[in-house]
Design a protein around this motif. Structure first.
Motif, PDB file in Angstrom:
ATOM      1  N   ASP A  54       0.828  -1.213   0.000  1.00 29.18           N
ATOM      2  CA  ASP A  54       0.000   0.000   0.000  1.00 29.18           C
ATOM      3  C   ASP A  54       0.859   1.258   0.000  1.00 29.18           C
ATOM      4  O   ASP A  54       0.535   2.245  -0.676  1.00 29.18           O
ATOM      5  N   GLU A  55       1.950   1.229   0.751  1.00 29.53           N
ATOM      6  CA  GLU A  55       2.821   2.404   0.788  1.00 29.53           C
ATOM      7  C   GLU A  55       3.508   2.615  -0.558  1.00 29.53           C
ATOM      8  O   GLU A  55       3.629   3.747  -1.037  1.00 29.53           O
ATOM      9  N   GLU A  56       3.936   1.519  -1.187  1.00 26.75           N
ATOM     10  CA  GLU A  56       4.561   1.648  -2.500  1.00 26.75           C
ATOM     11  C   GLU A  56       3.571   2.203  -3.517  1.00 26.75           C
ATOM     12  O   GLU A  56       3.914   3.080  -4.326  1.00 26.75           O
ATOM     13  N   ILE A  57       2.344   1.710  -3.482  1.00 24.27           N
ATOM     14  CA  ILE A  57       1.311   2.228  -4.388  1.00 24.27           C
ATOM     15  C   ILE A  57       1.101   3.726  -4.151  1.00 24.27           C
ATOM     16  O   ILE A  57       1.005   4.516  -5.100  1.00 24.27           O
ATOM     17  N   GLY A  58       1.057   4.120  -2.895  1.00 28.31           N
ATOM     18  CA  GLY A  58       0.867   5.532  -2.581  1.00 28.31           C
ATOM     19  C   GLY A  58       2.007   6.407  -3.068  1.00 28.31           C
ATOM     20  O   GLY A  58       1.793   7.575  -3.445  1.00 28.31           O
ATOM     21  N   ARG A  59       3.217   5.865  -3.120  1.00 28.70           N
ATOM     22  CA  ARG A  59       4.365   6.636  -3.580  1.00 28.70           C
ATOM     23  C   ARG A  59       4.376   6.821  -5.094  1.00 28.70           C
ATOM     24  O   ARG A  59       4.816   7.873  -5.574  1.00 28.70           O
ATOM     25  N   VAL A  60       3.938   5.805  -5.830  1.00 29.56           N
ATOM     26  CA  VAL A  60       4.149   5.854  -7.281  1.00 29.56           C
ATOM     27  C   VAL A  60       2.879   6.031  -8.103  1.00 29.56           C
ATOM     28  O   VAL A  60       2.918   6.682  -9.150  1.00 29.56           O
ATOM     29  N   VAL A  61       1.756   5.472  -7.684  1.00 29.02           N
ATOM     30  CA  VAL A  61       0.591   5.434  -8.573  1.00 29.02           C
ATOM     31  C   VAL A  61      -0.028   6.805  -8.810  1.00 29.02           C
ATOM     32  O   VAL A  61      -0.265   7.185  -9.971  1.00 29.02           O
ATOM     33  N   PRO A  62      -0.313   7.611  -7.787  1.00 28.92           N
ATOM     34  CA  PRO A  62      -0.849   8.953  -8.089  1.00 28.92           C
ATOM     35  C   PRO A  62       0.116   9.781  -8.931  1.00 28.92           C
ATOM     36  O   PRO A  62      -0.313  10.549  -9.810  1.00 28.92           O
ATOM     37  N   PHE A  63       1.408   9.610  -8.697  1.00 29.00           N
ATOM     38  CA  PHE A  63       2.409  10.343  -9.470  1.00 29.00           C
ATOM     39  C   PHE A  63       2.409   9.893 -10.931  1.00 29.00           C
ATOM     40  O   PHE A  63       2.482  10.717 -11.847  1.00 29.00           O
ATOM     41  N   ILE A  64       2.316   8.587 -11.143  1.00 32.25           N
ATOM     42  CA  ILE A  64       2.249   8.080 -12.520  1.00 32.25           C
ATOM     43  C   ILE A  64       1.027   8.633 -13.238  1.00 32.25           C
ATOM     44  O   ILE A  64       1.104   9.059 -14.398  1.00 32.25           O
ATOM     45  N   HIS A  65      -0.098   8.625 -12.565  1.00 31.65           N
ATOM     46  CA  HIS A  65      -1.313   9.176 -13.184  1.00 31.65           C
ATOM     47  C   HIS A  65      -1.095  10.628 -13.581  1.00 31.65           C
ATOM     48  O   HIS A  65      -1.486  11.049 -14.694  1.00 31.65           O
ATOM     49  N   GLN A  66      -0.447  11.388 -12.723  1.00 25.33           N
ATOM     50  CA  GLN A  66      -0.218  12.811 -12.994  1.00 25.33           C
ATOM     51  C   GLN A  66       0.713  13.019 -14.186  1.00 25.33           C
ATOM     52  O   GLN A  66       0.418  13.802 -15.090  1.00 25.33           O
ATOM     53  N   VAL A  67       1.845  12.311 -14.202  1.00 24.04           N
ATOM     54  CA  VAL A  67       2.818  12.556 -15.273  1.00 24.04           C
ATOM     55  C   VAL A  67       2.342  11.989 -16.619  1.00 24.04           C
ATOM     56  O   VAL A  67       2.697  12.519 -17.674  1.00 24.04           O
ATOM     57  N   CYS A  68       1.531  10.938 -16.577  1.00 30.22           N
ATOM     58  CA  CYS A  68       0.983  10.434 -17.839  1.00 30.22           C
ATOM     59  C   CYS A  68       0.062  11.468 -18.484  1.00 30.22           C
ATOM     60  O   CYS A  68      -0.022  11.555 -19.712  1.00 30.22           O
ATOM     61  N   GLN A  69      -0.612  12.238 -17.658  1.00 31.45           N
ATOM     62  CA  GLN A  69      -1.459  13.304 -18.185  1.00 31.45           C
ATOM     63  C   GLN A  69      -0.628  14.483 -18.674  1.00 31.45           C
ATOM     64  O   GLN A  69      -0.943  15.103 -19.699  1.00 31.45           O
ATOM     65  N   LEU A  70       0.447  14.802 -17.959  1.00 34.37           N
ATOM     66  CA  LEU A  70       1.264  15.963 -18.301  1.00 34.37           C
ATOM     67  C   LEU A  70       2.168  15.719 -19.496  1.00 34.37           C
ATOM     68  O   LEU A  70       2.497  16.651 -20.237  1.00 34.37           O
ATOM     69  N   PHE A  71       2.589  14.464 -19.689  1.00 35.57           N
ATOM     70  CA  PHE A  71       3.541  14.135 -20.752  1.00 35.57           C
ATOM     71  C   PHE A  71       2.997  12.969 -21.581  1.00 35.57           C
ATOM     72  O   PHE A  71       3.501  11.850 -21.530  1.00 35.57           O
ATOM     73  N   PRO A  72       1.955  13.224 -22.372  1.00 42.45           N
ATOM     74  CA  PRO A  72       1.271  12.128 -23.071  1.00 42.45           C
ATOM     75  C   PRO A  72       2.106  11.461 -24.158  1.00 42.45           C
ATOM     76  O   PRO A  72       1.776  10.350 -24.588  1.00 42.45           O
ATOM     77  N   ASP A  73       3.195  12.107 -24.598  1.00 39.83           N
ATOM     78  CA  ASP A  73       4.022  11.526 -25.645  1.00 39.83           C
ATOM     79  C   ASP A  73       5.218  10.748 -25.111  1.00 39.83           C
ATOM     80  O   ASP A  73       6.056  10.276 -25.887  1.00 39.83           O
ATOM     81  N   THR A  74       5.306  10.625 -23.792  1.00 46.51           N
ATOM     82  CA  THR A  74       6.413   9.909 -23.157  1.00 46.51           C
ATOM     83  C   THR A  74       5.925   8.571 -22.631  1.00 46.51           C
ATOM     84  O   THR A  74       4.818   8.470 -22.093  1.00 46.51           O
TER      85      THR A  74
END
Length: 288
Positions: A54-74
């Protein structure tokens, strides 16, 4: 493949992007300097305090969601050895599972197949996640399925045999689960379950890894085998990393996991030009 670590204790201080704003700037800088993939992790690879799923998910998953939206070509990868984390990251938009612990969780291949993700097939010599190797040895073994080539008497070829057997077995299992072969990469995984002699030998053996037909990922950046070879700490390992990068690139490796994106991109572009794979950006000298 740029490295972004949502951690406080990664082995190199320059790779600790725990603060969300620091992590976002790291992704932006990586993309600006030529990263094709950004690898996001939330747990130090080596020995350290336990981190729950759960802690690992909290560290990476919201961040991944954010950067996938910000950098759609990466393209984004998640550096995890646990299937629940990979599944949550897939639902957040990640494209690749970077499993650096050699299929310790057998369900990772199922996640990759279900969500149509790429998968990195790695090698740790049976080492458990987040543990350090101790007096590891790889006896030379020759058989039709795993032979790395003629026996030249070098005992270090045993590590190459073991790497080939392991990554090809994982790739085969992933394909049987439904992961297309073009979505697989193989990683000899320097330092993991290996001593410095082993890691140096695997850089020299890049061509044998490339001969498998799978794209080869090299994670060389500032690692201990570079430091031990040159007698340097993590802060001073850039030049050694780039030297190993150039050798592996010349011999056909395709993906490089790197802390220093700008420098690595320039080295790879120069090697590609020397190989004749790309053209110089401009040629004006002695042309008039």
């Amino acid at each position: 493949m740029a490295i972004v670590n949502r951690t406080t204790d990664s082995f190199w201080s320059g790779a600790r992007q725990w603060d969300i704003d620091v992590a976002l700037r790291a992704v932006e800088d990586a993309v600006t300097h030529g990263a094709d993939i950004v690898d996001i992790g939330g747990v130090r690879a080596g020995v350290g305090p336990p981190i729950s799923v759960d802690e690992e998910i909290g560290r990476v998953v919201p961040f991944i969601h954010q950067v996938c939206q910000l950098f759609p070509d990466t393209a984004f990868s998640v550096d995890t050895y646990r299937a629940p984390v990979a599944q949550a990251a897939a639902q957040a938009g990640v494209h690749i599972i970077n499993d650096t612990w050699a299929g310790h969780d057998p369900n990772l291949v199922t996640v990759a197949a279900t969500y149509h993700l790429g998968l990195v097939c790695s090698h740790t010599g049976g080492l458990l996640p987040r543990t350090d190797p101790y007096r590891v040895a790889y006896p030379r073994r020759i058989d039709q399925a795993t032979a790395a080539g003629p026996d030249n008497g070098d005992p270090r070829d045993g590590v190459l045999d073991d790497v080939l057997a392991t990554v090809l077995a994982t790739a085969n299992r992933a394909e049987q689960a439904g992961v297309p072969p073009e979505s697989l990469l193989i990683d000899p995984t320097h330092d993991f379950g290996k001593n410095t002699w082993h890691s140096l030998h695997l850089v020299r053996a890049t061509q044998q890894l490339v001969a498998t037909g799978y794209p080869v990922l090299m994670a060389l950046s500032r690692k201990d085998f570079v430091g031990e070879t040159l007698g340097l700490g993590p802060d001073e390992r850039l030049e050694g990393t780039l030297a190993a990068t150039a050798v592996a690139a010349w011999n056909g490796a395709k993906v490089f996991r790197a802390h220093d994106v700008k420098e690595t991109r320039r080295v790879l572009d120069m090697v590609a030009a020397l190989r004749g794979d790309i053209l110089p950006q401009r040629v004006t000298r002695a042309t008039n």
